[in-house]
Design a protein around this motif. Structure first.
Motif, mmCIF file in Angstrom:
data_model
loop_
_atom_site.group_PDB
_atom_site.id
_atom_site.type_symbol
_atom_site.label_atom_id
_atom_site.label_comp_id
_atom_site.label_asym_id
_atom_site.label_seq_id
_atom_site.Cartn_x
_atom_site.Cartn_y
_atom_site.Cartn_z
ATOM 1 N N UNK A 52 46.553 40.785 45.615
ATOM 2 C CA UNK A 52 45.560 40.030 46.968
ATOM 3 C C UNK A 52 44.300 40.312 46.864
ATOM 4 N N UNK A 53 44.003 41.557 46.124
ATOM 5 C CA UNK A 53 42.588 42.064 46.029
ATOM 6 C C UNK A 53 41.812 41.327 44.723
ATOM 7 N N UNK A 54 42.673 41.201 43.991
ATOM 8 C CA UNK A 54 42.169 40.928 42.474
ATOM 9 C C UNK A 54 42.154 41.893 41.539
ATOM 10 N N UNK A 55 42.288 43.141 42.076
ATOM 11 C CA UNK A 55 42.222 44.319 41.218
ATOM 12 C C UNK A 55 43.515 44.467 40.250
ATOM 13 N N UNK A 56 44.125 43.925 40.483
ATOM 14 C CA UNK A 56 45.430 44.051 39.231
ATOM 15 C C UNK A 56 46.011 42.614 38.884
ATOM 16 N N UNK A 57 46.375 42.638 37.584
ATOM 17 C CA UNK A 57 46.899 41.449 37.188
ATOM 18 C C UNK A 57 47.831 41.832 36.092
#
Length: 123
Positions: A52-57
């Motif tokens: 959701x934050x974009x910190x993990x893919x």
């Protein structure tokens, strides 16, 4: 949340495409986003996901190093940058959203789906 995928098309092998997923209806930053694809006669396949934050893919092995998932919560959008495309990448691509960063490779865990966008890679 409502999702709409776009950006598909016909591209030659080794080319690039950028898919977009536009969200509306609810705060986009509450959701993890997954990208899936489905080729004719095959099951829906996980491609990539972003928290959701974009910190993990997270990526499927078949696209790792070639595809990149990103998001812009301020624009209520997510993206899938696809490079070095191969004919086997040909499929309908879908974006989907879920609340929790868990079981992200399982399409059954996603509550919200956009319509697909066709990607065709010619050899």
């Amino acid at each position: 949340v409502q999702l709409q995928a776009s950006g598909g098309g016909l591209v030659q092998a080794r080319g690039s495409l950028r898919l977009s997923c536009a969200a509306s209806g609810r705060p986009f930053g509450n959701y993890a986003v997954g990208w899936f694809r489905q080729a004719p006669g095959k099951e829906r396949e996980f491609v990539a996901a972003i928290s959701s934050s974009g910190s993990t893919t997270y990526y499927a092995e078949s696209v790792k190093g070639r595809f990149k998932v990103s998001r812009a919560n301020a624009k209520s959008a997510a993206y899938l940058q696809m490079s070095s495309l191969k004919p086997e990448d040909t499929a309908v691509y879908y974006c989907a959203a879920k609340y929790l960063w868990r079981d992200v490779i399982d399409h059954r865990q996603y509550a919200f789906w956009g319509q697909g966008t066709q990607v065709t890679v010619s050899s």
